[in-house]
Design an enzyme around this catalytic site. Structure first.
Site, PDB file in Angstrom:
ATOM      1  N   HIS A  10       0.832  -1.216   0.000  1.00  0.00           N
ATOM      2  CA  HIS A  10       0.000   0.000   0.000  1.00  0.00           C
ATOM      3  C   HIS A  10       0.861   1.259   0.000  1.00  0.00           C
ATOM      4  O   HIS A  10       1.643   1.495   0.920  1.00  0.00           O
ATOM      5  CB  HIS A  10      -0.931   0.023   1.212  1.00  0.00           C
ATOM      6  CG  HIS A  10      -1.793   1.259   1.247  1.00  0.00           C
ATOM      7  ND1 HIS A  10      -2.888   1.419   0.432  1.00  0.00           N
ATOM      8  CD2 HIS A  10      -1.701   2.404   1.970  1.00  0.00           C
ATOM      9  CE1 HIS A  10      -3.442   2.600   0.667  1.00  0.00           C
ATOM     10  NE2 HIS A  10      -2.738   3.222   1.597  1.00  0.00           N
ATOM     11  N   GLU A  46      -8.817   3.657  10.419  1.00  0.00           N
ATOM     12  CA  GLU A  46      -7.461   4.212  10.534  1.00  0.00           C
ATOM     13  C   GLU A  46      -7.336   5.112  11.772  1.00  0.00           C
ATOM     14  O   GLU A  46      -6.656   4.782  12.726  1.00  0.00           O
ATOM     15  CB  GLU A  46      -7.107   4.988   9.255  1.00  0.00           C
ATOM     16  CG  GLU A  46      -5.712   5.628   9.308  1.00  0.00           C
ATOM     17  CD  GLU A  46      -5.343   6.347   8.019  1.00  0.00           C
ATOM     18  OE1 GLU A  46      -6.193   6.443   7.121  1.00  0.00           O
ATOM     19  OE2 GLU A  46      -4.188   6.823   7.921  1.00  0.00           O
ATOM     20  N   HIS A  99       1.112   5.550  -1.865  1.00  0.00           N
ATOM     21  CA  HIS A  99       0.500   6.611  -2.694  1.00  0.00           C
ATOM     22  C   HIS A  99       1.650   7.322  -3.405  1.00  0.00           C
ATOM     23  O   HIS A  99       2.163   8.324  -2.899  1.00  0.00           O
ATOM     24  CB  HIS A  99      -0.235   7.642  -1.832  1.00  0.00           C
ATOM     25  CG  HIS A  99      -1.371   7.115  -1.018  1.00  0.00           C
ATOM     26  ND1 HIS A  99      -2.687   7.314  -1.356  1.00  0.00           N
ATOM     27  CD2 HIS A  99      -1.394   6.404   0.137  1.00  0.00           C
ATOM     28  CE1 HIS A  99      -3.474   6.759  -0.443  1.00  0.00           C
ATOM     29  NE2 HIS A  99      -2.711   6.199   0.480  1.00  0.00           N
TER      30      HIS A  99
HETATM   31 ZN   LIG Z   1      -3.213   5.158   2.216  1.00  0.00          ZN
END
Ligand SMILES: [Zn+2]
Length: 370
Positions: free
Chosen positions: A64, A208, A66
């Site tokens: 994961h 989260e 970005h």
């Molecule tokens: Zn993320």
């Protein structure tokens, strides 16, 4: 013939599982074989022994990330401050250039990358980027039915268009409905339905920050305040649930999406994830930097929920090297064999990649050690 060497490390992962007291035999160019260290030393008494460190074997993967948030300085502070101060200011810049730049800093050969705003990034990812894995197109938004219909039509068109860039055996297109609180329930359901229909992998950020849990619990916290400020109706999402219970009620977990983070969970939540066969990607450095705490790893182990590891963006994680997540967890006393299995085996499973054993005859460059 070049002299033989036996390479070993604290844990050795030839492609089935991580083991201690294991090693590989090499002539410096190729893998000649794997075996228990004792057997290798007995059978090759003149081979030089090299002890390499923590790990030797199949490379880890970053499940994961970005890339399109770039590589800029790491942010430390609560999640919504991160969104306001680090993510929103990049809105215009997010796209192909930042993704390319961050791609050069990505240490792993396989990534699960969330792609936002700029579809050209998908074209690059699927057509020419040097990674295996999945480029997940991010979908989010809150609005009325016409808004939902427009986003869905755009997402459908995008999927049709960018699937053509997938190369045989290359990276895949996926979808990422951003998070439980950032899409209307209908949009979340429909994006997940589209992914199922098209056979696309899914990643969803979930559970989260404490603010996300507070939003679903009783509409308190910074996410609830942000929604109020934006005029989001208070009853858009149900109240009195955990983010995981919300996703389960919505039917989203039936699609077995990969959930990212899974920090704000209790045992009932973890049980729900286990029942649905949902896998989780943990990004521990990002969670600590954004003051979310760490996931209850022991609970995940108890209920057999598979965990992979990701760095999240460089802005919250600190680097784009998943081995830094491994080191971070080892320093905190998490069991080494499980941490390496998360980075090596479950990371691949999450991205739909096979864990290929490194066979005798393979070039030595295929073996990672650190
Ligand atoms: Zn993320």
């Amino acid at each position: 013939m070049p002299p033989l060497e036996i390479w070993t490390a604290e844990l050795v992962h030839p492609g089935d599982r991580a083991r201690p007291d294991y090693g590989l035999l090499t002539d410096g160019r190729s893998v000649l074989g794997w075996g228990p260290l004792e057997d290798l030393r007995r059978d090759h008494p003149s081979a030089r022994l090299r002890r390499l460190g923590a790990y030797l074997g199949v490379p880890a993967v970053n499940a994961h990330v970005h890339l399109d948030l770039g590589t800029g300085p790491v942010f430390r502070g609560p999640f919504m401050d991160f969104v306001f101060e680090a993510v929103f200011p990049l809105s215009e810049a997010r796209g192909l250039d930042l993704a390319r730049k961050a791609g050069r800093a990505a240490a792993q050969p396989a990534l699960g990358d969330i792609v936002a705003k700029d579809p050209r990034t998908l074209e690059w990812w699927l057509g020419e980027a040097p990674f295996a894995g999945v480029a997940y197109w991010e979908v989010l938004g809150i609005g009325d039915r016409a808004f939902e219909d427009r986003i869905l039509a755009e997402t459908r068109a995008l999927v049709r268009r960018y699937r053509r860039y997938e190369r045989p055996g290359g990276p895949r297109l996926g979808l990422s409905p951003h998070a439980p609180y950032s899409l209307t329930p209908r949009l979340m359901r429909e994006v997940v339905a589209l992914a199922r229909e098209e056979g696309l992998p899914l990643q969803i950020h979930a559970a989260e920050s404490p603010d996300e849990a507070a939003y679903f619990r009783d509409r308190s916290g910074a996410i609830a305040a942000f929604h109020r400020q934006k005029g989001v109706p208070d009853d858009l999402h149900p109240v009195g649930l955990s983010p995981i219970e919300y996703l389960a009620e919505l039917g989203v977990l039936e699609a077995r999406p990969v959930l990212v983070h899974g920090v704000q969970v209790d045992e009932a939540d973890v049980r729900i994830l286990a029942e649905h066969g949902v896998r989780v990607v943990s990004c521990p450095r990002s969670n600590v930097n954004l003051e979310a705490g760490l996931p209850p790893y022991a609970l995940y182990r108890k209920h057999g929920v598979a965990l992979a590891l990701g760095t999240d963006s460089a802005l919250s994680g600190g680097s784009l090297d998943v081995r830094d997540e491994v080191r971070f967890l080892l320093e905190r006393g998490e069991p080494a064999a499980l941490v390496f299995d998360a980075a090596v085996r479950h990371g691949r499973a999450v991205l739909g990649l096979r864990l290929e054993p490194i066979e005798a005859g393979a070039p030595l460059q295929q073996v990672e050690f650190w």
